[in-house]
Each structure stands twice: as C-alpha cells, then as structure tokens.
Design a protein around this motif. Sequence first.
Motif, mmCIF file in Angstrom:
data_model
loop_
_atom_site.group_PDB
_atom_site.id
_atom_site.type_symbol
_atom_site.label_atom_id
_atom_site.label_comp_id
_atom_site.label_asym_id
_atom_site.label_seq_id
_atom_site.Cartn_x
_atom_site.Cartn_y
_atom_site.Cartn_z
ATOM 1 N N LEU A 1 -5.719 -1.078 7.470
ATOM 2 C CA LEU A 1 -5.406 -2.058 6.437
ATOM 3 C C LEU A 1 -5.953 -3.446 6.752
ATOM 4 C CD1 LEU A 1 -1.701 -1.106 5.622
ATOM 5 C CD2 LEU A 1 -3.731 -0.630 4.252
ATOM 6 N N PHE B 1 0.827 -1.207 0.000
ATOM 7 C CA PHE B 1 0.000 0.000 0.000
ATOM 8 C C PHE B 1 0.863 1.259 0.000
ATOM 9 C CE2 PHE B 1 -3.673 -2.624 0.694
ATOM 10 C CZ PHE B 1 -4.711 -1.869 0.172
ATOM 11 N N HIS C 1 -7.654 -5.705 4.222
ATOM 12 C CA HIS C 1 -6.848 -6.142 3.079
ATOM 13 C C HIS C 1 -5.921 -7.303 3.408
ATOM 14 C CE1 HIS C 1 -8.211 -2.605 0.855
ATOM 15 N NE2 HIS C 1 -7.980 -1.913 1.957
ATOM 16 N N TRP D 1 1.822 1.613 -3.642
ATOM 17 C CA TRP D 1 0.689 2.035 -4.465
ATOM 18 C C TRP D 1 0.311 3.487 -4.221
ATOM 19 C CZ3 TRP D 1 -2.459 -2.886 -2.869
ATOM 20 C CH2 TRP D 1 -1.983 -3.987 -3.590
ATOM 21 N N THR D 2 0.223 3.875 -2.950
ATOM 22 C CA THR D 2 -0.202 5.249 -2.652
ATOM 23 C C THR D 2 0.867 6.262 -3.030
ATOM 24 O OG1 THR D 2 0.526 4.968 -0.345
ATOM 25 C CG2 THR D 2 -1.805 4.561 -0.827
ATOM 26 N N MET E 1 -2.504 6.936 2.496
ATOM 27 C CA MET E 1 -2.551 5.562 3.008
ATOM 28 C C MET E 1 -3.877 5.326 3.714
ATOM 29 S SD MET E 1 0.008 3.242 2.825
ATOM 30 C CE MET E 1 0.085 2.352 4.393
#
Length: 209
Positions: free
Chosen positions: A162, A147, A165, A150-151, A158
């Motif tokens: 989490l 993450f 996930h 990705w962020t 963020m």
Amino acid sequence: LLRSASLHWATPADVSRLVEDFGLRLVLDLRSPREIDRDGPTPVAAAGVETVALNLIGASRELPETGDDTDPLLRNYLGYLDDQPANVVEAVRRLAAPAAGPAIVHCAAGKDRTGVVVAMVLDVVGVERDAIVEDYVLSSLQIEALFRRWTAASGEPMPEDLTPHHPRAEVMHAVLDRLDAELGGAAGWLRESGLHASDLDRLRARLTA
C-alpha cells in the motif's frame, strides 16, 4: 471545515452527527462523474445537505499528466490545478460564501484531490506550512482501512503493497512551494485563476474568526 473520504459509506448515525451536531450545511464532492455514477448519491445528500459535484480529473484521461519526469503523485496534484482550475476556484468560492456554514470537502479517499483543495484553503487563511502538511499526512492512518473496505465491497484482493497510496509530506510541500514560487502562494493562484479578492477576504474571515 472537514475533509473526508467518500460519504457514500456514511451510516444513519454518521449523518445525524454531521447534520444535527456539527450543523453541516455544504458538501463539496470532488469525485469524478464515473465514481459518482458507480457509487451513487451519498446519504448526506439524501438527508438534504447541499452537495456540489466538482470534478478535478481531466475528462480525457484517468489521471492528469504533465508529460515530464515529475514525481507521479506531484504530477497528479499539479494536474488537478492545470486541468480543472475553474472547479478548484468554485470549490473555494463556495467555501467562502456568506451562507456556506459548516462544510465537508471529500473525494474517494479524502487525501489527493481533497488534500490539495484543503491545503490551498489552509494556505490562504494563514495556517503554518508544517501544520498544513501534517494534516494532509494524517490520511495515512486510514489507508489500510479504506482499502479493506473497498476490496471487501468489490471482491478484489488487498494490494500487497500500500506504500504508493500513502500521502507523502514532500509532495504537498512541493505543491505549495511551487505555488509560492510562481504565484505568491495559493491565494495568488486562485486570483490568477479567477477568484475575486473579496472571496479570499470572506474565506479568511470565516475560517479565522
């Protein structure tokens, strides 16, 4: 047989290690067409490794649903099998092919679509159930790092939590238990969905030699 998050992040050193040291011959890319269009081909594919795209998400919706009160994560996992059985079968057929060689299965995070396919393969070849689930749950160690990557790339913040996930052992147990109860395990599901018994025999021979 390796499983991985998306290979579009692979560095030249990663590609060298996979191709030259591991001898990688086959990549099964389980990302959706939208994900592939967004992120493009992977450096591993650019290096000439055979890469086969096999989408597991139903074309008419973002994630498969079963329309009941099943755990959402379990619903998604079973949805892959309901929505794209031919691609699941093709993934296993490719892994079983005599010329397949060392292979990677990946999606975006390497835990959901990839986790289901790899768990089924391990079930077919006789890996103990607890070991299959333990391998799946190992993805939890990489969730935060994924993450953050990705962020950082998207500029989005963020997520504060989490937890949704992370892979959950009880979900993979439930998938495999359902396959056991309804079709005699992953091998039974694959045969019912069109995979030949000879492919299952070759898969077992390749991965248990």
